[in-house]
Motif scaffolding. Structure first.
Motif, PDB file in Angstrom:
ATOM      1  N   ALA A 107       0.828  -1.205   0.000  1.00 52.53           N
ATOM      2  CA  ALA A 107       0.000   0.000   0.000  1.00 52.53           C
ATOM      3  C   ALA A 107       0.864   1.257   0.000  1.00 52.53           C
ATOM      4  O   ALA A 107       0.596   2.204  -0.751  1.00 52.53           O
ATOM      5  CB  ALA A 107      -0.940  -0.006   1.208  1.00 52.53           C
ATOM      6  N   ILE A 108       1.912   1.280   0.818  1.00 51.26           N
ATOM      7  CA  ILE A 108       2.795   2.443   0.878  1.00 51.26           C
ATOM      8  C   ILE A 108       3.478   2.661  -0.469  1.00 51.26           C
ATOM      9  O   ILE A 108       3.540   3.787  -0.975  1.00 51.26           O
ATOM     10  CB  ILE A 108       3.830   2.293   2.011  1.00 51.26           C
ATOM     11  CG1 ILE A 108       3.124   2.448   3.362  1.00 51.26           C
ATOM     12  CG2 ILE A 108       4.973   3.291   1.862  1.00 51.26           C
ATOM     13  CD1 ILE A 108       3.966   2.058   4.555  1.00 51.26           C
ATOM     14  N   ALA A 109       4.001   1.589  -1.063  1.00 53.61           N
ATOM     15  CA  ALA A 109       4.665   1.711  -2.368  1.00 53.61           C
ATOM     16  C   ALA A 109       3.690   2.216  -3.428  1.00 53.61           C
ATOM     17  O   ALA A 109       4.047   3.047  -4.266  1.00 53.61           O
ATOM     18  CB  ALA A 109       5.257   0.365  -2.778  1.00 53.61           C
ATOM     19  N   THR A 110       2.461   1.723  -3.384  1.00 53.24           N
ATOM     20  CA  THR A 110       1.440   2.134  -4.349  1.00 53.24           C
ATOM     21  C   THR A 110       1.101   3.610  -4.172  1.00 53.24           C
ATOM     22  O   THR A 110       1.058   4.376  -5.149  1.00 53.24           O
ATOM     23  CB  THR A 110       0.180   1.267  -4.200  1.00 53.24           C
ATOM     24  OG1 THR A 110       0.535  -0.102  -4.430  1.00 53.24           O
ATOM     25  CG2 THR A 110      -0.905   1.686  -5.172  1.00 53.24           C
ATOM     26  N   LEU A 111       0.877   4.029  -2.952  1.00 48.91           N
ATOM     27  CA  LEU A 111       0.546   5.431  -2.699  1.00 48.91           C
ATOM     28  C   LEU A 111       1.708   6.351  -3.051  1.00 48.91           C
ATOM     29  O   LEU A 111       1.500   7.435  -3.608  1.00 48.91           O
ATOM     30  CB  LEU A 111       0.128   5.619  -1.236  1.00 48.91           C
ATOM     31  CG  LEU A 111      -1.249   5.053  -0.914  1.00 48.91           C
ATOM     32  CD1 LEU A 111      -1.426   4.906   0.594  1.00 48.91           C
ATOM     33  CD2 LEU A 111      -2.342   5.913  -1.518  1.00 48.91           C
ATOM     34  N   ALA A 112       2.932   5.928  -2.759  1.00 48.04           N
ATOM     35  CA  ALA A 112       4.097   6.738  -3.132  1.00 48.04           C
ATOM     36  C   ALA A 112       4.162   6.903  -4.645  1.00 48.04           C
ATOM     37  O   ALA A 112       4.459   7.991  -5.154  1.00 48.04           O
ATOM     38  CB  ALA A 112       5.378   6.105  -2.602  1.00 48.04           C
TER      39      ALA A 112
END
Length: 170
Positions: free
Chosen positions: A149-154
C-alpha cells in the motif's frame, strides 16, 4: 528560516496548512492491501472508496463501501487490489469508461496481467487497455500488505506530481 520561503517545509513544521484537494482513491476488491491503501490514502487527503461487486465482502476500515461503481472523475485514482477475481474484466471495463486520472492493477510484473485478456474478451479498445498501469507503485521490495500500500501510494503521489519517484541524488 527555510519554512518562510518553502511552503512544503512550513507544512512539515506545522507552520502552514496543506493544500486542500478533492481527490478520490478507489480500491477495487476487498483485500488486505485495500485495507491499508484506503486507511493511508485517507491520511494523504484522498476520499477513500472501496468498490467490490460482491456486497458480502468488506474490510476493517471505516470507508464508503459500494457494490455499484460510483461516479468517478479526473481527480480519481483507481487501484485494483486482486487480479484473480472473476469480476476483474467487467470492473475494469466500467472504470475505463470513466474519465479517471489513473488506473492500475497489482500483480507480478514478470507476467502479462490477466486484465489484458479479460478486457480484450469484452471488446475494450486497446487504447483503453493501455491506460491500465502494471506494475504499480515504487519498487521498494514490498512483501506485506502495508508495504504494498505504501509503495502504491508513493507511486500515485509521484505520478500526480510528475515525478519519477525514488531517492534524491546529489
Amino acid at each position: 528560516m527555510a519554512s518562510e520561503t518553502d511552503a512544503a517545509c512550513a507544512v512539515a513544521h506545522g507552520e502552514g496548512a496543506a493544500e486542500q484537494e478533492t481527490r478520490t482513491l478507489v480500491a477495487v476488491f476487498a483485500s488486505p492491501v485495500a485495507s491499508f491503501l484506503l486507511r493511508y490514502g485517507q491520511d494523504l487527503g484522498y476520499r477513500p472508496v472501496l468498490f467490490d461487486p460482491d456486497p458480502s465482502r468488506s474490510i476493517d476500515v471505516a470507508v464508503k463501501v459500494t457494490s455499484v461503481l460510483p461516479d468517478l472523475d479526473e481527480d480519481t485514482d483507481v487501484v485494483v487490489t486482486d487480479h484473480h477475481r472473476p469480476e476483474l474484466g467487467p470492473a475494469l471495463r466500467d472504470v475505463l469508461a470513466r474519465p479517471v486520472r489513473w488506473v492500475g492493477v497489482m500483480g507480478n510484473p514478470r507476467h502479462e496481467g490477466p486484465h489484458v485478456e479479460a478486457l480484450r474478451s469484452l471488446g475494450v479498445p486497446q487504447a483503453d487497455i493501455d491506460r491500465v498501469h502494471r506494475p504499480i507503485g515504487l519498487d521498494i521490495g514490498s512483501r506485506r500488505p502495508a508495504e504494498i500500500a505504501i509503495a502504491t501510494l508513493a507511486g500515485l503521489i509521484a505520478d500526480r506530481n510528475s515525478r519519477p519517484g525514488g531517492f534524491f541524488t546529489r
